[in-house]
Design an enzyme around this catalytic site. Structure first.
Site, PDB file in Angstrom:
ATOM      1  CE  LYS A  68      -3.898   1.951   2.621  1.00  0.00           C
ATOM      2  NZ  LYS A  68      -4.780   1.757   3.798  1.00  0.00           N
ATOM      3  CB  SER A 143      -8.048   3.536   2.644  1.00  0.00           C
ATOM      4  OG  SER A 143      -7.226   2.969   3.646  1.00  0.00           O
ATOM      5  CB  SER A 167      -8.204   0.700   5.594  1.00  0.00           C
ATOM      6  OG  SER A 167      -8.899   1.897   5.400  1.00  0.00           O
TER       7      SER A 167
HETATM    8  N1  GLN Z   1     -12.920   3.952   5.990  1.00  0.00           N
HETATM    9  C1  GLN Z   1     -12.465   4.403   7.251  1.00  0.00           C
HETATM   10  C2  GLN Z   1     -12.137   5.861   7.161  1.00  0.00           C
HETATM   11  O1  GLN Z   1     -12.446   6.428   6.190  1.00  0.00           O
HETATM   12  C3  GLN Z   1     -11.266   3.614   7.683  1.00  0.00           C
HETATM   13  C4  GLN Z   1     -10.040   3.956   6.968  1.00  0.00           C
HETATM   14  C5  GLN Z   1      -8.862   3.153   7.389  1.00  0.00           C
HETATM   15  O2  GLN Z   1      -9.005   2.107   8.017  1.00  0.00           O
HETATM   16  N2  GLN Z   1      -7.684   3.659   7.080  1.00  0.00           N
HETATM   17  O3  GLN Z   1     -11.578   6.451   8.024  1.00  0.00           O
END
Ligand code: GLN
Length: 475
Positions: A68, A143, A167
């Site tokens: 990532k 994400s 994410s």
């Molecule tokens: N979707 C969640 C957010 O927008 C989690 C994101 C993540 O785990 N980095 O914060």
């Protein structure tokens, strides 16, 4: 033989016998063919830089692992899918990269993501949305959407993501692959560009539970460079890959089967409970009473941490700088042009909840409710060993469907956020498909540092059902 269909375990075995080049070439070719349609990898067309291909005797035998793009790799641009980091090249390896390299992995392409890991759909990437390999009109989740899509599309053997509110698990669920969020502190965050420092954890996204255990063995462990990394020995996670759930106490929390959850998702998860029961596990209905506050608490505490962490990107030390008439305007213009809309929204919200006069009402209160949520789990884990739930309330949604409605987007993580608030380990395994052919993920949660039970329960389910064997049609 199509080498891109190999699991990590198989690719390592193959490479030990035949050298790593055939596997690398196969994935490089497939990534080149598919990336223009899926956009899972950033900077994919740049030739793979001259890699010193590790010896095939190493644990991972040179097989490709994708990363990532919020994890620092020495000498390679890192962007967090943001314009503000443009051309930033870290001078050091994150601890997980160091560990992967010393286990002999080939670091293979950097994955698309939501900008600074803020999102649930991979649409906030400054470099274009990533698409779901099962349906190009749908999001891969986020994400770590690029990591999950790349694994699902066999563009890489396995990938590394980060999970602050879901994410790793949510994109794994939406793409039909395995994703693990380890216990907070299990894996070093050194070299992970921080979003919410009290939530962030790095973990694997893989084709199988076994592959996830192999990677967890490589990346886990105490790191003096990360003050939040936990001391203590790490078990060999591959030892827990046994088909054995007899007597395991599994909880189904009533608060996770709520109105609004997709009926096909609910059905698949309830069926998973039945399968466990048939295999000898004991199913209990449990309650996690403070669940309903999770999303609200997360969007107070995590945005506060995000606003603080993103403060360092001001045109001085990293990446983008918009030349301006004075320093103040340079800060302003760099941040204005460098950050996307969602990052700005979180910075504003975070700055607000931390501001004088509001700190007690929001941030402090949020922290207190976070404690209540953690206690819910402590109590539940006196009665059960594993908690089962859907990973995401819906399967993959259409690109654009939730971009205008941040609350709808935030609710995508309603079932994954609590594990980050409590710091407990959780993972997503494929558990079925909708009638429309989209994958459904099953979430398993366990006590802090009890990933071994997670792996055992997930492995048993995976081997029993074989859901993971189905692949998206891309050829
Ligand atoms: N979707 C969640 C957010 O927008 C989690 C994101 C993540 O785990 N980095 O914060």
């Amino acid at each position: 033989m199509d080498l891109t269909k190999l699991t990590l375990k198989e690719a390592v075995e193959f490479s030990k016998e035949n050298g790593v080049q055939p596997v690398l070439d196969a994935f490089q070719k497939r990534a080149g063919l598919l990336n223009s349609r899926i956009n899972a990898f950033l900077r994919c067309d740049s030739l793979l830089e001259k890699m010193s291909i590790p010896g095939t005797s190493a644990l991972l035998a040179g097989v490709p692992i994708s990363i990532k793009d919020n994890i620092c790799i020495e000498g390679r641009e890192v962007t967090c899918a943001s314009k503000i980091l443009a051309k930033h090249v870290p001078p050091y390896d994150a601890t997980v990269i160091e560990k992967l390299k010393s286990a002999g992995a080939t670091i293979f392409h950097q994955c698309n993501m939501d900008e600074f890991a803020l999102g649930s759909s991979c649409e906030t990437s400054a470099f274009g949305a990533c698409r779901n390999p099962w349906d190009f009109n749908c999001v891969p989740g986020g994400s770590s959407g690029g990591s999950a899509a790349a694994v699902a599309a066999d563009m890489t053997v396995a990938a590394i993501g980060s999970d602050s509110g879901g994410s790793i698990r949510q994109p794994a669920a939406l793409c039909g692959v395995v994703g693990v969020k380890p216990t907070y502190g299990r894996v070093s965050r050194y070299g992970l560009i921080a979003f919410g420092s009290s939530f962030d954890q790095i973990g694997p996204i893989t084709k199988t539970v076994e592959d996830a255990a192999i990677l967890m063995n490589v990346i886990s462990g105490h790191d003096p460079k990360d003050s939040t990394s936990a001391p203590g020995d790490v078990p060999d996670f591959t030892q827990s890959l046994k088909r054995q759930v007899k007597g395991l106490r599994i909880g189904l929390p009533t608060e996770y089967f709520i109105e609004g959850i997709d009926p096909e998702v609910e059905k698949a998860v309830r069926q998973a409970g039945e399968i466990y029961k048939r295999l000898g596990a004991e199913i209990k209905i449990i309650s996690l009473p403070h669940t309903e506050y999770s999303v609200a608490v997360y969007y107070i505490v995590a945005v506060a941490e995000a606003s603080s962490n993103l403060g360092r990107f001001d045109g001085v030390e990293y990446g983008l700088r918009i030349p301006s008439k004075d320093l103040r305007e340079m800060y302003f213009e760099t941040r204005n042009q460098g950050f996307g809309q969602e990052a700005k929204r979180r910075i504003l919200l975070g700055t607000f909840v931390l501001s004088a006069g509001y700190y007690d009402a929001f941030y402090l209160k949020g922290q207190k409710v976070r404690t209540l949520i953690r206690r819910d789990f402590e109590k539940a884990f006196k009665e059960v060993d594993v908690i089962l739930s859907p990973t995401s309330p819906t399967p993959a949604f259409k690109i654009g469907e939730r971009t205008e409605d941040p609350i709808a987007m935030y609710l995508s993580d309603i079932f994954t956020i609590p594990a980050n608030l409590a710091g407990i380990p959780a993972m997503s395994v494929p558990c079925g498909f909708t009638a429309g052919g989209l994958p459904i993920g099953l979430q398993l949660m366990a006590r802090p540092f009890d990933e071994t039970t997670l792996f055992r329960a997930a492995y048993t389910f995976e081997q029993e059902t074989g859901v993971y064997k189905k692949k998206p049609k891309l050829d």
